[in-house]
Design an enzyme around this catalytic site. Structure first.
Site, PDB file in Angstrom:
ATOM      1  N   HIS A  37       0.808  -1.282   0.057  1.00  4.85           N
ATOM      2  CA  HIS A  37       0.004  -0.217  -0.067  1.00  4.85           C
ATOM      3  C   HIS A  37       0.931   1.315  -0.071  1.00  4.85           C
ATOM      4  CE1 HIS A  37      -3.123  -2.809   2.104  1.00  4.85           C
ATOM      5  NE2 HIS A  37      -3.493  -2.306   1.027  1.00  4.85           N
ATOM      6  N   GLY A 147      -3.052  -1.951  -7.158  1.00  2.13           N
ATOM      7  CA  GLY A 147      -1.862  -2.893  -7.178  1.00  2.13           C
ATOM      8  C   GLY A 147      -2.229  -4.210  -8.068  1.00  2.13           C
ATOM      9  N   SER A 185       0.219  -8.863   1.477  1.00  2.00           N
ATOM     10  CA  SER A 185      -1.226  -8.904   1.637  1.00  2.00           C
ATOM     11  C   SER A 185      -1.585  -8.579   2.982  1.00  2.00           C
ATOM     12  CB  SER A 185      -1.839 -10.032   0.950  1.00  2.00           C
ATOM     13  OG  SER A 185      -2.840 -10.375   1.315  1.00  2.00           O
TER      14      SER A 185
END
Ligand code: PAF
Length: 282
Positions: A37, A147, A185
């Site tokens: 992120h 992403g 993740s």
């Protein structure tokens, strides 16, 4: 960094940015932020003047209630990270703010939604399509960053933006990986030590299959070998391992005919479902 909770606050603050002719870069997230992120935020900062990140765990995209309830929530840590990264605004709406009523809209994404995540998580992309549409309508960003790890979501969102003429540029950023290859993740936070140790097998299987295909081996033989690799590690349950055209999301049986090809996979480690993909020609 300013924390915004309502649509009106977003309109008020970003309205000023718009009047000043600045480029608004938007990174939509469900929180539990990791370096993947932060990389999106970094790319957004390089490409826009004002950065807004949203954090909203969207209930309508979870086809499994338990998965929704167990989704990691780390808001204070997330806000801290975003503040340090130099984000201008964070939009953290309540469920009521996004869903004042239960949406009745059903989005038919056609063939893209019939395979892989669409097939194994019925309704997932409908929920993604609805929340992304709402967020784009609220934020009205010039550029929106996603992403590549969620390759099918990327294809769905590109379709959505094109079909509904959203006035935003979709920017796709390569997957960020841990040193051992595991794709970053939010769900990795739920892996226990043992699961975390074997999780990189997913990326090993993808790179192995890519190398086999590029060496001229056929797809079904390659997939058979990968299935065997997963069988040898009984803590894994492989859900799918497919060769696809990454723009149309059609299942392929060989590398012939198109250059946009990827291998996509989903596998369970205990209750935790991980997805990953690899492009064949880059
Ligand atoms: O990729 C995600 O985190 C989510 O699917 C998104 C795009 C923020 C929509 O809830």
């Amino acid at each position: 960094m300013k924390l915004l909770r309502t649509k009106q606050e977003v309109h008020r603050h970003l309205g000023i940015s718009r009047i000043n002719n600045t480029t608004i870069g938007f990174v939509p997230t469900m929180g539990a932020l990791h370096d993947g992120h932060l990389d999106l935020v970094k790319k957004a900062k390089e490409n826009s003047d004002v950065i807004i990140v949203s954090i909203f765990v969207n209930p309508t995209q979870f086809n499994n209630q338990k998965d929704f309830e167990n989704y990691p929530k780390t808001l204070n840590k997330d806000l801290d990270l975003l503040d340090k990264t130099g984000v201008d605004f964070v939009f953290v709406p309540s469920n009521q703010e996004i869903y004042p009523s239960i949406p009745s809209l059903i989005i038919d994404f056609g063939a893209i939604d019939k395979v892989l995540e669409g097939a194994f998580r019925p309704g997932h992309f409908n929920g993604v399509g609805i929340v992304v549409s709402k967020l784009l309508n609220i934020v009205k960003p010039h550029k929106t960053f996603f992403g590549q790890k969620d390759l099918q979501q990327v294809a769905i969102i590109k379709r959505l933006v094109e079909d509904l003429s959203f006035d935003t540029e979709i920017v796709i950023i390569p997957t960020v990986r841990e040193a051992d290859g595991l794709a970053m993740s939010s769900r990795n936070l739920r892996l226990d030590d043992e699961q975390r140790k074997i999780a990189p097998i997913i990326y090993e299987a993808l790179t192995f299959a890519k190398d086999e295909l590029l060496a001229g081996n056929n797809w079904f033989g390659t997939r058979g070998k990968v299935e065997q690799m997963f069988k040898e590690e009984p803590r894994f349950r492989l859900e799918y391992f497919e060769l696809i055209s990454s723009d149309r999301f059609e299942l392929l049986e060989s590398l012939k005919g198109t250059s946009n090809i990827a291998i996509c996979t989903a596998a369970y480690l205990g209750e935790i479902r991980l997805i990953d993909n690899i492009s064949i020609f880059d």
